[in-house]
Design a protein around this motif. Structure first.
Motif, PDB file in Angstrom:
ATOM      1  N   UNK A  23      51.919  16.535  24.314  1.00 37.30           N
ATOM      2  CA  UNK A  23      53.239  16.530  25.580  1.00 37.30           C
ATOM      3  C   UNK A  23      53.894  18.093  25.882  1.00 37.30           C
ATOM      4  N   UNK A  24      54.026  18.912  24.178  1.00 36.07           N
ATOM      5  CA  UNK A  24      54.726  20.494  24.276  1.00 36.07           C
ATOM      6  C   UNK A  24      53.791  21.251  24.953  1.00 36.07           C
ATOM      7  N   UNK A  47      60.294  17.177  28.340  1.00 31.54           N
ATOM      8  CA  UNK A  47      61.319  15.860  27.410  1.00 31.54           C
ATOM      9  C   UNK A  47      59.745  15.145  26.853  1.00 31.54           C
ATOM     10  N   UNK A  48      59.047  14.499  27.019  1.00 28.31           N
ATOM     11  CA  UNK A  48      58.364  13.384  26.839  1.00 28.31           C
ATOM     12  C   UNK A  48      57.835  13.797  25.192  1.00 28.31           C
ATOM     13  N   UNK A  49      57.746  14.967  24.596  1.00 25.05           N
ATOM     14  CA  UNK A  49      57.085  15.554  24.043  1.00 25.05           C
ATOM     15  C   UNK A  49      59.035  15.831  23.024  1.00 25.05           C
ATOM     16  N   UNK A  51      60.308  21.758  16.785  1.00 24.76           N
ATOM     17  CA  UNK A  51      59.340  21.566  17.667  1.00 24.76           C
ATOM     18  C   UNK A  51      60.789  20.543  18.452  1.00 24.76           C
ATOM     19  N   UNK A  52      61.839  20.213  18.279  1.00 29.41           N
ATOM     20  CA  UNK A  52      62.600  19.861  19.387  1.00 29.41           C
ATOM     21  C   UNK A  52      63.609  20.446  19.890  1.00 29.41           C
ATOM     22  N   UNK A 111      65.142  24.517  24.437  1.00 24.63           N
ATOM     23  CA  UNK A 111      65.176  25.281  24.897  1.00 24.63           C
ATOM     24  C   UNK A 111      64.313  25.881  26.237  1.00 24.63           C
ATOM     25  N   UNK A 112      62.852  25.229  26.450  1.00 23.41           N
ATOM     26  CA  UNK A 112      62.255  25.149  27.436  1.00 23.41           C
ATOM     27  C   UNK A 112      61.830  24.657  28.039  1.00 23.41           C
ATOM     28  N   UNK A 113      63.138  24.127  28.604  1.00 17.95           N
ATOM     29  CA  UNK A 113      64.071  22.892  29.798  1.00 17.95           C
ATOM     30  C   UNK A 113      64.920  23.562  30.046  1.00 17.95           C
ATOM     31  N   UNK A 114      65.822  24.239  28.919  1.00 18.38           N
ATOM     32  CA  UNK A 114      67.219  25.347  29.552  1.00 18.38           C
ATOM     33  C   UNK A 114      66.840  26.640  29.844  1.00 18.38           C
TER      34      UNK A 114
END
Length: 416
Positions: free
Chosen positions: A242-243, A249-251, A275-276, A281-284
């Motif tokens: 998923x990442x 978010x799924x990851x 990884x979380x 950070x990617x979402x932000x």
């Protein structure tokens, strides 16, 4: 000499003793019985002749004649028996030699069909492989031989669970994912309700499908999770997949489901947590609000909320669309942000709220630390990680429990 050969020779010799000893003893007993019977009959007949002489049924000449004839017959029987023995000497010797030859040949033939010789060979190859690997030597030849032995043995015993698992794991180590997939598929048929087997099958299927979450991969993964909701292989794989798809978010959801199953000092835990953090950070950075999957905070526990006023320094000129990250991090603790907000330069001056609900990892909240540092950073490349040419401002350390008024942060320092 291999241990299996020594054991086989010892067993063959023991079997030969058990077979030949009774034959030899029986022949000796038969010969002895035959001689004894002849002598007993001679003595019995002689007594009869003596009795007839005493009763005057025979005169002395007739008695001597019959006695001589009886002795002659005893001698003839003895000579006949000796001749038979001499003629038969070669037959026992030949038969015994043949038996000695047939016992190992027949034993070897039967053992090849029903014995465990292939299992001995596989075990010896495994030992050699592990010894070489421990010594840092190349094991290509041993691994190739092991795979050949396993394949041959599986033709004889196609549902051997341990060998199917062994060949699947070995092929995974060699990155021969299609072969590993086939082995785990066969094993999943034998053990359809084993969550670990299904997880291995799903992983091999995913890697052999060029790292694509096909319908089949998802089906097998869901079956594994229905048996074991914290199946680490499946959850780790789904998180990575998923990442890579950009579904951060799924990851996060998959990896956070995995965390409780990992020990507090497990290196895997650190990797999963990293990884979380990256996914958050990617979402932000993309302006998406991170959904909290951590358990809700108990109402009896006090939470912290900080009001931050962010302003641009008078001498700073930058792109209005540039991204501004505002975050708090522990003064004495991990450098990962405890709470993060994302705005644009065009929003400045602005007031930002940082609180426990914005925690990026369980246990790493504002209320978990006495002192924090507040940082506001304009990112040139749009990433949260610090980079040359970024512009930032800092305030701190500040005591979390004593903050009542908004904290002012001026962005005016260009990073080298």
């Amino acid at each position: 000499m291999p241990e299996s050969v020594i054991v086989a020779i010892a067993l063959i010799l023991l079997a030969s003793v058990f077979v030949l000893f009774p034959v030899m003893m029986r022949r000796s007993a038969v010969d002895s019985t035959r001689s004894g019977t002849n002598i007993a009959l001679f003595k019995e007949r002689l007594q009869e002749l003596e009795s007839e002489r005493e009763q005057a049924e025979l005169d002395e000449d007739e008695f001597q004649h019959l006695k001589t004839e009886l002795g002659r017959r005893l001698l003839e029987d003895a000579e006949s028996t000796g001749n038979v023995k001499q003629k038969a000497v070669k037959k026992p010797v030949v038969s015994r030699v043949l038996m000695l030859l047939l016992i190992p040949l027949l034993s070897y033939s039967v053992y090849q069909q029903t014995g465990a010789k292939p299992d001995w060979e596989i075990a010896e190859t495994l030992i050699q492989t592990r010894h070489k690997a421990a010594a840092g030597e190349a094991t290509d030849a041993e691994v190739t031989r092991l795979l050949q032995q396993l394949s041959t043995r599986l033709e004889q015993r196609p549902e051997h669970e341990r060998y199917l698992m062994l060949i699947g794991n070995t092929q995974m180590q060699l990155q021969n994912y299609p072969a590993a997939r086939d082995a785990f598929q066969r094993l999943a048929i034998v053990l359809p309700n084993d969550g670990t087997v299904l997880a291995q099958y799903a992983q091999a299927l995913y890697l052999s499908s060029n790292r694509r979450l096909t319908d089949k991969v998802l089906e097998i993964s869901n079956r594994a999770l229905s048996i074991d909701p914290q199946q680490s292989t499946v959850l780790g794989m789904l998180g990575i997949a998923r990442f890579e798809q950009g579904d951060y978010q799924a990851a996060i959801n998959h990896w956070q489901q995995l965390l409780p199953a990992l020990g507090p000092f497990s290196p895997n835990r650190k990797m999963i947590q990293s990884g979380i953090d990256q996914a958050k950070l990617q979402l932000i950075e993309s302006g998406v609000v991170v959904e909290s999957t951590a358990p809700a905070t108990s109402p009896a526990v006090n939470t912290v909320s900080l009001q931050i006023e962010v302003a641009l320094g008078d001498s700073i000129n930058t792109d209005d669309n540039a991204v501004v990250f505002v975050f708090a991090r522990a003064v004495a603790g991990p450098r990962m942000p405890l709470a993060v907000a994302r705005i644009k330069v065009s929003d400045l001056p602005a007031q930002v709220t940082l609180d426990d609900s914005m925690a990026m990892a369980p246990g790493l909240t504002l209320s978990s630390f006495e002192q924090v540092e507040i940082v506001a950073r304009i990112s040139r490349n749009g990433l949260a990680n610090r980079g040359s040419g970024d512009i930032e401002g800092r305030v701190g350390p500040v005591n979390v429990a004593s903050i009542s008024a908004p904290l002012l942060v001026i962005i005016d320092q260009v990073l080298p």
